[in-house]
Scaffold this active site. Sequence first.
Site, short mmCIF file in Angstrom:
data_model
loop_
_atom_site.label_atom_id
_atom_site.label_comp_id
_atom_site.label_asym_id
_atom_site.label_seq_id
_atom_site.Cartn_x
_atom_site.Cartn_y
_atom_site.Cartn_z
N GLY A 19 0.92 -1.02 -0.08
CA GLY A 19 -0.01 -0.24 0.02
C GLY A 19 0.83 1.27 -0.03
O GLY A 19 1.62 1.47 -0.83
N ILE A 20 0.43 2.30 0.85
CA ILE A 20 0.81 3.61 0.85
C ILE A 20 2.59 3.37 1.13
O ILE A 20 3.37 4.19 0.59
CB ILE A 20 0.33 4.12 2.07
CG1 ILE A 20 -0.92 4.61 1.63
CG2 ILE A 20 1.15 5.79 2.28
CD1 ILE A 20 -1.84 5.45 2.67
N ASP A 65 7.66 -6.82 13.88
CA ASP A 65 6.47 -6.28 14.42
C ASP A 65 6.78 -5.02 15.34
O ASP A 65 7.30 -5.18 16.32
CB ASP A 65 6.10 -7.49 15.36
CG ASP A 65 4.61 -7.11 16.08
OD1 ASP A 65 4.13 -5.80 15.91
OD2 ASP A 65 3.77 -7.93 16.83
N TYR A 159 -8.83 3.35 16.44
CA TYR A 159 -7.93 3.80 15.34
C TYR A 159 -7.95 5.49 15.34
O TYR A 159 -6.75 5.82 15.28
CB TYR A 159 -8.78 3.22 14.07
CG TYR A 159 -8.09 3.84 12.79
CD1 TYR A 159 -6.96 2.91 12.60
CD2 TYR A 159 -8.28 4.85 11.93
CE1 TYR A 159 -6.38 3.26 11.26
CE2 TYR A 159 -7.57 5.13 10.79
CZ TYR A 159 -6.72 4.24 10.56
OH TYR A 159 -5.81 4.67 9.16
N THR A 194 -6.07 0.44 -0.79
CA THR A 194 -4.82 -0.31 -0.31
C THR A 194 -5.63 -1.88 0.11
O THR A 194 -6.86 -1.58 0.62
CB THR A 194 -4.07 0.24 0.68
OG1 THR A 194 -4.82 0.33 1.94
CG2 THR A 194 -3.64 1.63 0.37
N PRO A 195 -4.90 -2.85 0.67
CA PRO A 195 -5.50 -3.95 1.44
C PRO A 195 -6.13 -3.30 2.66
O PRO A 195 -7.41 -4.25 2.85
CB PRO A 195 -4.23 -4.86 1.63
CG PRO A 195 -3.39 -4.42 0.49
CD PRO A 195 -3.68 -2.89 0.20
#
Length: 254
Positions: A19-20, A65, A159, A194-195
Amino acid sequence: MNPFDLSGHVSVVTGGNSGIGLAMADALAAAGAGVCVWGTSETRNAEAAGQLKRHGTGVLALRCDVSDEDQVEAAMSRTMEHFGRLDSCFANAGVSAGGIRFTDTSLAEFRRVTSVNLDGTFLTLRAAARRMLDQGEGGSLVATSSLAAKQGQPRGQAYAASKGALISMVNSIAVELARHHIRANAILPGWVSTPLADPALNSDGFQRRVLPRMPVGRWGRPDDFGSVAVYLASPASAFHTADALTIDGGYACF
Ligand code: NAP
Protein backbone atom coordinates in the site's frame (compact mmCIF):
# COMPACT_ATOMS: atom_id res chain seq x y z
CA MET A 1 21.63 21.02 -7.41
CA ASN A 2 18.52 18.84 -7.44
CA PRO A 3 17.05 18.94 -3.91
CA PHE A 4 15.11 15.76 -4.63
CA ASP A 5 18.20 13.68 -5.40
CA LEU A 6 18.44 11.23 -2.49
CA SER A 7 21.70 9.54 -3.52
CA GLY A 8 23.53 8.45 -0.36
CA HIS A 9 20.38 8.90 1.72
CA VAL A 10 18.98 5.96 3.78
CA SER A 11 15.30 5.58 4.72
CA VAL A 12 13.38 3.17 6.89
CA VAL A 13 9.73 2.60 5.94
CA THR A 14 7.63 0.52 8.31
CA GLY A 15 4.71 -1.16 6.63
CA GLY A 16 6.83 -0.70 3.52
CA ASN A 17 5.80 -3.98 1.94
CA SER A 18 2.27 -2.90 0.92
CA GLY A 19 0.00 0.00 0.00
CA ILE A 20 1.06 3.52 0.95
CA GLY A 21 4.33 2.40 2.56
CA LEU A 22 5.44 0.42 -0.48
CA ALA A 23 4.69 3.39 -2.74
CA MET A 24 6.74 5.63 -0.43
CA ALA A 25 9.62 3.13 -0.41
CA ASP A 26 9.44 2.85 -4.20
CA ALA A 27 9.58 6.62 -4.72
CA LEU A 28 12.44 7.00 -2.22
CA ALA A 29 14.44 4.29 -4.00
CA ALA A 30 13.65 5.85 -7.39
CA ALA A 31 15.08 9.13 -6.05
CA GLY A 32 18.31 7.32 -5.16
CA ALA A 33 17.82 6.38 -1.49
CA GLY A 34 18.80 3.11 0.11
CA VAL A 35 15.60 1.74 1.62
CA CYS A 36 14.88 -0.65 4.45
CA VAL A 37 11.28 -1.87 4.70
CA TRP A 38 9.90 -3.46 7.84
CA GLY A 39 6.80 -5.66 8.00
CA THR A 40 5.62 -8.83 9.69
CA SER A 41 4.99 -10.89 6.54
CA GLU A 42 8.11 -12.57 5.14
CA THR A 43 6.32 -13.18 1.84
CA ARG A 44 5.26 -9.56 1.33
CA ASN A 45 8.70 -8.37 2.48
CA ALA A 46 10.40 -10.54 -0.16
CA GLU A 47 8.02 -9.34 -2.89
CA ALA A 48 8.54 -5.70 -1.94
CA ALA A 49 12.34 -6.08 -1.89
CA GLY A 50 12.17 -7.64 -5.35
CA GLN A 51 10.17 -4.67 -6.65
CA LEU A 52 12.38 -2.03 -5.01
CA LYS A 53 15.66 -3.52 -6.28
CA ARG A 54 14.88 -2.49 -9.85
CA HIS A 55 15.97 1.05 -8.92
CA GLY A 56 19.52 -0.18 -8.26
CA THR A 57 19.89 1.28 -4.77
CA GLY A 58 20.49 -0.67 -1.57
CA VAL A 59 17.38 -2.55 -0.40
CA LEU A 60 16.76 -4.57 2.74
CA ALA A 61 13.48 -6.02 4.03
CA LEU A 62 13.25 -7.03 7.68
CA ARG A 63 10.64 -8.97 9.59
CA CYS A 64 9.58 -6.74 12.46
CA ASP A 65 6.42 -6.37 14.52
CA VAL A 66 6.58 -2.68 15.39
CA SER A 67 4.50 -3.17 18.54
CA ASP A 68 7.33 -5.22 20.06
CA GLU A 69 10.12 -3.13 21.59
CA ASP A 70 12.80 -5.82 21.24
CA GLN A 71 11.94 -6.43 17.58
CA VAL A 72 12.09 -2.70 16.79
CA GLU A 73 15.46 -2.34 18.50
CA ALA A 74 16.81 -5.41 16.69
CA ALA A 75 15.49 -4.21 13.31
CA MET A 76 17.01 -0.77 13.79
CA SER A 77 20.38 -2.27 14.78
CA ARG A 78 20.28 -4.55 11.71
CA THR A 79 19.36 -1.57 9.49
CA MET A 80 22.33 0.42 10.80
CA GLU A 81 24.72 -2.54 10.40
CA HIS A 82 23.62 -2.95 6.79
CA PHE A 83 23.45 0.68 5.63
CA GLY A 84 25.75 2.43 8.13
CA ARG A 85 23.49 5.48 8.46
CA LEU A 86 19.89 6.67 8.70
CA ASP A 87 18.48 9.89 7.25
CA SER A 88 14.71 9.48 7.28
CA CYS A 89 12.21 7.21 8.95
CA PHE A 90 8.60 6.72 7.87
CA ALA A 91 6.58 5.14 10.69
CA ASN A 92 3.76 4.01 8.46
CA ALA A 93 2.79 0.52 9.69
CA GLY A 94 -0.81 0.42 10.84
CA VAL A 95 -3.84 -1.76 11.35
CA SER A 96 -7.45 -0.82 10.79
CA ALA A 97 -10.31 -0.56 13.24
CA GLY A 98 -12.30 -3.70 13.93
CA GLY A 99 -15.66 -2.14 13.04
CA ILE A 100 -16.99 -2.78 16.54
CA ARG A 101 -19.55 -0.52 18.25
CA PHE A 102 -17.93 1.78 20.84
CA THR A 103 -19.94 0.29 23.70
CA ASP A 104 -18.94 -3.26 22.69
CA THR A 105 -15.22 -2.47 22.30
CA SER A 106 -13.07 -4.44 24.73
CA LEU A 107 -9.86 -3.08 26.17
CA ALA A 108 -8.04 -5.91 24.36
CA GLU A 109 -9.47 -4.73 21.02
CA PHE A 110 -8.58 -1.11 21.82
CA ARG A 111 -5.01 -2.18 22.60
CA ARG A 112 -4.76 -4.40 19.49
CA VAL A 113 -5.05 -1.23 17.42
CA THR A 114 -3.13 1.25 19.58
CA SER A 115 -0.22 -1.15 20.20
CA VAL A 116 0.63 -1.08 16.48
CA ASN A 117 -0.55 2.38 15.44
CA LEU A 118 0.61 4.35 18.48
CA ASP A 119 3.12 2.27 20.48
CA GLY A 120 4.67 1.01 17.24
CA THR A 121 5.15 4.54 15.92
CA PHE A 122 6.60 5.69 19.24
CA LEU A 123 9.08 2.77 19.32
CA THR A 124 10.06 3.25 15.67
CA LEU A 125 10.55 7.03 15.80
CA ARG A 126 12.41 6.81 19.13
CA ALA A 127 14.82 4.23 17.72
CA ALA A 128 15.33 6.33 14.58
CA ALA A 129 15.82 9.58 16.53
CA ARG A 130 18.47 7.95 18.73
CA ARG A 131 20.46 6.94 15.64
CA MET A 132 20.05 10.38 14.07
CA LEU A 133 21.27 12.08 17.26
CA ASP A 134 24.33 9.79 17.35
CA GLN A 135 25.00 10.56 13.70
CA GLY A 136 24.75 14.30 14.32
CA GLU A 137 23.57 15.20 10.82
CA GLY A 138 19.86 15.77 11.45
CA GLY A 139 17.11 13.78 9.75
CA SER A 140 13.44 13.53 8.96
CA LEU A 141 10.83 11.60 10.97
CA VAL A 142 7.40 11.02 9.47
CA ALA A 143 4.31 9.32 10.92
CA THR A 144 1.39 8.16 8.81
CA SER A 145 -1.64 9.43 10.69
CA SER A 146 -5.09 9.61 9.09
CA LEU A 147 -7.99 11.94 8.40
CA ALA A 148 -9.60 9.91 11.19
CA ALA A 149 -7.45 11.99 13.57
CA LYS A 150 -9.73 14.91 12.82
CA GLN A 151 -13.03 13.42 11.67
CA GLY A 152 -15.24 11.25 13.82
CA GLN A 153 -14.91 7.60 12.84
CA PRO A 154 -17.90 5.57 14.04
CA ARG A 155 -16.82 2.12 15.29
CA GLY A 156 -13.23 3.29 15.04
CA GLN A 157 -12.43 5.01 18.33
CA ALA A 158 -9.16 3.11 18.89
CA TYR A 159 -8.01 3.84 15.34
CA ALA A 160 -8.99 7.53 15.49
CA ALA A 161 -7.44 7.97 18.95
CA SER A 162 -4.17 6.36 17.85
CA LYS A 163 -3.98 8.52 14.73
CA GLY A 164 -4.84 11.71 16.63
CA ALA A 165 -2.12 10.95 19.16
CA LEU A 166 0.45 10.70 16.36
CA ILE A 167 -0.07 14.36 15.46
CA SER A 168 0.53 15.42 19.07
CA MET A 169 3.58 13.16 19.38
CA VAL A 170 5.10 14.40 16.12
CA ASN A 171 4.66 18.05 17.15
CA SER A 172 6.41 17.40 20.47
CA ILE A 173 9.27 15.52 18.80
CA ALA A 174 9.63 18.33 16.25
CA VAL A 175 9.97 21.02 18.91
CA GLU A 176 12.38 19.02 21.08
CA LEU A 177 14.68 17.86 18.29
CA ALA A 178 14.65 20.92 16.00
CA ARG A 179 17.94 22.12 17.50
CA HIS A 180 19.48 18.86 16.23
CA HIS A 181 18.12 19.51 12.72
CA ILE A 182 15.74 16.59 13.09
CA ARG A 183 12.32 17.36 11.62
CA ALA A 184 9.07 15.56 12.38
CA ASN A 185 5.82 15.65 10.41
CA ALA A 186 2.63 13.66 10.08
CA ILE A 187 0.83 12.71 6.87
CA LEU A 188 -2.96 12.44 6.98
CA PRO A 189 -4.20 10.30 4.08
CA GLY A 190 -7.84 10.38 3.13
CA TRP A 191 -9.44 7.29 1.57
CA VAL A 192 -6.78 5.34 -0.35
CA SER A 193 -7.26 2.05 -2.16
CA THR A 194 -5.03 -0.45 -0.31
CA PRO A 195 -5.54 -3.90 1.24
CA LEU A 196 -6.32 -2.10 4.53
CA ALA A 197 -9.08 0.14 3.17
CA ASP A 198 -10.44 -1.83 0.20
CA PRO A 199 -13.03 -3.86 2.13
CA ALA A 200 -14.67 -0.55 3.10
CA LEU A 201 -14.06 1.29 -0.19
CA ASN A 202 -15.52 -1.57 -2.25
CA SER A 203 -18.67 -1.75 -0.16
CA ASP A 204 -21.99 -0.51 -1.49
CA GLY A 205 -22.30 2.15 1.20
CA PHE A 206 -18.92 3.73 0.39
CA GLN A 207 -19.51 3.59 -3.36
CA ARG A 208 -22.89 5.31 -2.97
CA ARG A 209 -22.29 7.75 -0.12
CA VAL A 210 -18.56 8.50 0.11
CA LEU A 211 -17.19 8.34 -3.44
CA PRO A 212 -19.57 11.10 -4.66
CA ARG A 213 -18.12 13.31 -1.90
CA MET A 214 -14.56 12.94 -3.22
CA PRO A 215 -13.89 16.23 -5.10
CA VAL A 216 -11.26 14.51 -7.27
CA GLY A 217 -13.79 11.84 -8.19
CA ARG A 218 -11.67 8.83 -7.23
CA TRP A 219 -10.12 7.07 -4.26
CA GLY A 220 -6.49 7.85 -3.50
CA ARG A 221 -3.84 5.55 -4.93
CA PRO A 222 -0.72 4.48 -3.01
CA ASP A 223 1.49 6.27 -5.52
CA ASP A 224 -0.20 9.56 -4.60
CA PHE A 225 2.09 9.36 -1.53
CA GLY A 226 5.44 8.74 -3.20
CA SER A 227 6.36 12.34 -4.00
CA VAL A 228 5.48 13.64 -0.54
CA ALA A 229 7.77 11.00 0.98
CA VAL A 230 10.63 12.17 -1.26
CA TYR A 231 9.90 15.80 -0.39
CA LEU A 232 9.85 15.13 3.37
CA ALA A 233 13.06 13.08 3.19
CA SER A 234 14.88 15.66 1.09
CA PRO A 235 16.56 19.00 1.83
CA ALA A 236 13.65 20.64 -0.04
CA SER A 237 11.68 20.39 3.23
CA ALA A 238 14.48 21.73 5.47
CA PHE A 239 12.17 24.41 6.97
CA HIS A 240 9.10 22.17 7.14
CA THR A 241 8.51 20.60 10.54
CA ALA A 242 5.75 20.02 13.12
CA ASP A 243 3.11 19.86 10.40
CA ALA A 244 0.24 17.54 9.55
CA LEU A 245 -0.05 17.26 5.77
CA THR A 246 -3.56 16.34 4.63
CA ILE A 247 -3.53 14.38 1.36
CA ASP A 248 -7.12 13.43 0.73
CA GLY A 249 -8.20 14.59 -2.73
CA GLY A 250 -10.10 17.45 -1.07
CA TYR A 251 -12.42 15.17 0.91
CA ALA A 252 -12.06 16.92 4.27
CA CYS A 253 -13.17 20.31 3.00
CA PHE A 254 -16.12 19.16 0.90
P1 NAP B 1 -1.76 -1.80 3.90
O1 NAP B 1 -1.49 -1.86 2.45
O2 NAP B 1 -2.59 -2.89 4.51
O3 NAP B 1 -0.40 -1.67 4.68
C1 NAP B 1 -0.28 -1.83 6.06
C2 NAP B 1 1.17 -2.12 6.33
O4 NAP B 1 1.40 -2.16 7.74
C3 NAP B 1 1.61 -3.45 5.76
O5 NAP B 1 2.85 -3.28 5.13
C4 NAP B 1 1.76 -4.33 6.98
O6 NAP B 1 2.77 -5.31 6.77
C5 NAP B 1 2.19 -3.31 8.02
N1 NAP B 1 1.92 -3.74 9.39
C6 NAP B 1 0.74 -4.00 9.99
N2 NAP B 1 0.91 -4.38 11.27
C7 NAP B 1 2.27 -4.34 11.48
C8 NAP B 1 3.09 -4.60 12.60
N3 NAP B 1 2.56 -4.99 13.78
N4 NAP B 1 4.42 -4.47 12.49
C9 NAP B 1 4.96 -4.08 11.30
N5 NAP B 1 4.25 -3.81 10.20
C10 NAP B 1 2.90 -3.94 10.30
O7 NAP B 1 -2.54 -0.46 4.27
P2 NAP B 1 -2.24 1.09 3.98
O8 NAP B 1 -3.58 1.68 3.74
O9 NAP B 1 -1.16 1.29 3.00
O10 NAP B 1 -1.78 1.58 5.42
C11 NAP B 1 -0.58 2.29 5.64
C12 NAP B 1 -0.84 3.35 6.70
O11 NAP B 1 -1.74 4.33 6.18
C13 NAP B 1 -1.48 2.82 7.98
O12 NAP B 1 -0.88 3.42 9.11
C14 NAP B 1 -2.93 3.27 7.86
O13 NAP B 1 -3.55 3.43 9.10
C15 NAP B 1 -2.73 4.60 7.13
N6 NAP B 1 -3.93 5.12 6.46
C16 NAP B 1 -4.50 4.45 5.42
C17 NAP B 1 -5.63 4.99 4.81
C18 NAP B 1 -6.29 4.31 3.64
O14 NAP B 1 -7.39 4.75 3.23
N7 NAP B 1 -5.70 3.27 3.06
C19 NAP B 1 -6.16 6.20 5.26
C20 NAP B 1 -5.55 6.84 6.32
C21 NAP B 1 -4.42 6.30 6.91
P3 NAP B 1 2.61 -6.83 7.30
O15 NAP B 1 1.24 -7.24 6.94
O16 NAP B 1 3.70 -7.57 6.64
O17 NAP B 1 2.82 -6.73 8.78
